[in-house]
Write a protein that holds these residues in place. Sequence first.
Motif, PDB file in Angstrom:
ATOM      1  N   GLU A  71       9.674  15.176   5.934  1.00  0.00           N
ATOM      2  CA  GLU A  71      10.409  16.350   5.860  1.00  0.00           C
ATOM      3  C   GLU A  71       9.594  17.527   5.511  1.00  0.00           C
ATOM      4  N   ASN A  72       8.740  17.357   4.382  1.00  0.00           N
ATOM      5  CA  ASN A  72       8.050  18.408   4.057  1.00  0.00           C
ATOM      6  C   ASN A  72       6.893  18.952   5.079  1.00  0.00           C
ATOM      7  N   LEU A  73       6.399  17.747   5.778  1.00  0.00           N
ATOM      8  CA  LEU A  73       5.278  18.423   6.961  1.00  0.00           C
ATOM      9  C   LEU A  73       6.055  19.005   8.031  1.00  0.00           C
ATOM     10  N   SER A  74       7.305  18.521   8.483  1.00  0.00           N
ATOM     11  CA  SER A  74       8.145  19.107   9.541  1.00  0.00           C
ATOM     12  C   SER A  74       8.760  20.723   8.882  1.00  0.00           C
ATOM     13  N   PHE A  75       9.049  20.743   7.887  1.00  0.00           N
ATOM     14  CA  PHE A  75       9.597  21.945   7.256  1.00  0.00           C
ATOM     15  C   PHE A  75       8.498  23.064   7.199  1.00  0.00           C
ATOM     16  N   ASP A  76       7.307  22.838   6.604  1.00  0.00           N
ATOM     17  CA  ASP A  76       6.146  23.584   6.739  1.00  0.00           C
ATOM     18  C   ASP A  76       5.537  24.032   7.981  1.00  0.00           C
ATOM     19  N   LEU A  77       5.659  22.945   8.825  1.00  0.00           N
ATOM     20  CA  LEU A  77       5.015  23.471  10.317  1.00  0.00           C
ATOM     21  C   LEU A  77       5.924  24.554  10.869  1.00  0.00           C
ATOM     22  N   VAL A  78       7.354  24.246  10.753  1.00  0.00           N
ATOM     23  CA  VAL A  78       8.247  25.473  11.239  1.00  0.00           C
ATOM     24  C   VAL A  78       8.073  26.671  10.534  1.00  0.00           C
ATOM     25  N   LYS A  79       7.782  26.482   9.193  1.00  0.00           N
ATOM     26  CA  LYS A  79       7.564  27.924   8.527  1.00  0.00           C
ATOM     27  C   LYS A  79       6.439  28.403   8.902  1.00  0.00           C
ATOM     28  N   LYS A  80       5.372  27.874   9.344  1.00  0.00           N
ATOM     29  CA  LYS A  80       4.155  28.310   9.741  1.00  0.00           C
ATOM     30  C   LYS A  80       4.179  29.043  11.258  1.00  0.00           C
ATOM     31  N   GLY A  81       5.390  28.658  11.766  1.00  0.00           N
ATOM     32  CA  GLY A  81       5.538  29.295  13.229  1.00  0.00           C
ATOM     33  C   GLY A  81       4.988  28.886  14.239  1.00  0.00           C
ATOM     34  N   SER A  82       4.030  27.670  14.225  1.00  0.00           N
ATOM     35  CA  SER A  82       3.214  27.313  15.438  1.00  0.00           C
ATOM     36  C   SER A  82       3.786  25.979  16.009  1.00  0.00           C
ATOM     37  N   LEU A  83       4.382  26.449  17.306  1.00  0.00           N
ATOM     38  CA  LEU A  83       5.146  25.410  18.160  1.00  0.00           C
ATOM     39  C   LEU A  83       4.073  24.217  18.289  1.00  0.00           C
ATOM     40  N   PHE A  84       2.705  24.680  18.785  1.00  0.00           N
ATOM     41  CA  PHE A  84       1.799  23.728  19.310  1.00  0.00           C
ATOM     42  C   PHE A  84       1.459  22.739  18.271  1.00  0.00           C
ATOM     43  N   TRP A  85       1.193  23.168  17.046  1.00  0.00           N
ATOM     44  CA  TRP A  85       0.783  22.390  16.107  1.00  0.00           C
ATOM     45  C   TRP A  85       1.993  21.283  15.741  1.00  0.00           C
ATOM     46  N   LEU A  86       3.254  21.745  15.698  1.00  0.00           N
ATOM     47  CA  LEU A  86       4.403  20.945  15.579  1.00  0.00           C
ATOM     48  C   LEU A  86       4.495  19.907  16.297  1.00  0.00           C
ATOM     49  N   LEU A  87       4.279  20.199  17.762  1.00  0.00           N
ATOM     50  CA  LEU A  87       4.512  19.261  19.059  1.00  0.00           C
ATOM     51  C   LEU A  87       3.133  18.439  18.860  1.00  0.00           C
ATOM     52  N   LEU A  88       2.020  18.793  18.618  1.00  0.00           N
ATOM     53  CA  LEU A  88       0.941  17.847  18.593  1.00  0.00           C
ATOM     54  C   LEU A  88       1.063  16.931  17.410  1.00  0.00           C
ATOM     55  N   PHE A  89       1.441  17.267  16.118  1.00  0.00           N
ATOM     56  CA  PHE A  89       1.820  16.414  15.160  1.00  0.00           C
ATOM     57  C   PHE A  89       2.813  15.369  15.339  1.00  0.00           C
ATOM     58  N   SER A  90       3.824  15.897  16.000  1.00  0.00           N
ATOM     59  CA  SER A  90       4.757  14.888  16.428  1.00  0.00           C
ATOM     60  C   SER A  90       4.131  13.605  17.432  1.00  0.00           C
ATOM     61  N   PHE A  91       3.513  14.101  18.328  1.00  0.00           N
ATOM     62  CA  PHE A  91       2.847  13.282  19.208  1.00  0.00           C
ATOM     63  C   PHE A  91       1.983  12.237  18.587  1.00  0.00           C
ATOM     64  N   LEU A  92       1.156  12.690  17.780  1.00  0.00           N
ATOM     65  CA  LEU A  92       0.003  12.010  16.962  1.00  0.00           C
ATOM     66  C   LEU A  92       0.600  11.016  16.056  1.00  0.00           C
ATOM     67  N   LEU A  93       1.832  11.614  15.458  1.00  0.00           N
ATOM     68  CA  LEU A  93       2.647  10.536  14.590  1.00  0.00           C
ATOM     69  C   LEU A  93       3.042   9.469  15.225  1.00  0.00           C
TER      70      LEU A  93
END
Length: 243
Positions: A71-93
């Motif tokens: 929950e914290n990782l997804s929340f922080d990635l959204v606050k960071k405002g980077s769609l690329f890093w959010l999607l990359l993290f999702s794939f790698l997870l």
Amino acid sequence: MLKIIRHVVRKLKYSILDLTPIILVVSFFQIVILQKPFPNLTEVLIGLVFVVFGLMLFIEGLEISLFPIGENLSFDLVKKGSLFWLLLFSFLLGFATTIAEPALIAVAKEAAEIAVQSNLIHADIESSYAFGLRLSVAIAVGLAILVGIWRIIKGWPVYYLIIGGYVLVIIITYFAPEEIIGIAYDAGGVTTSTITVPLVTALGVGLASAIEGRSPLTDGFGLIAFASLFPMIFVMCYGMLMF
């Protein structure tokens, strides 16, 4: 100290209640249907105690560690405002939790051994065939989580993707080699592993909570069901290439 003891006792009670149906079913068939005593009853009871404590510790670990991390990782990635890093993290997870899944390793190894015995593949490529199965499932789960996260961002209903996914599974099944279909359908169950489920669920809930207008209940869940479809599709496509 007393508060900790009460917490442990309460968790143990929940673990025992969760395991009670399994114990009752096994006991019924062993005693009433088979009419035989339990073999090695002492070892069975000791093992049952370990299972109860293990289940309690596992659930506690999920609640205090894996769920908050996701929950914290997804929340922080959204606050960071980077769609690329959010999607990359999702794939790698999805990829990382699947490629190391012990159940998948065992299934892939068994499938490769049977393929060799059935003369479907040569013994020289048994290990590479098993690794190919693992890799295709891991990539499939990673892409499924990525698409599922994109769905939450866009606000698409999850049932659109699930219905479309099953239609695609049915179509590909018609063209896939008969030898790979059973393995492919079993591969869909890898997403129910003990690590993937809590992390992916927490990721979806955290993301839905962080995006304005999204509901954690209606938008945050559904990733696991959707992720179960992709391995079926990818493994059948892998079978088309191999056979």
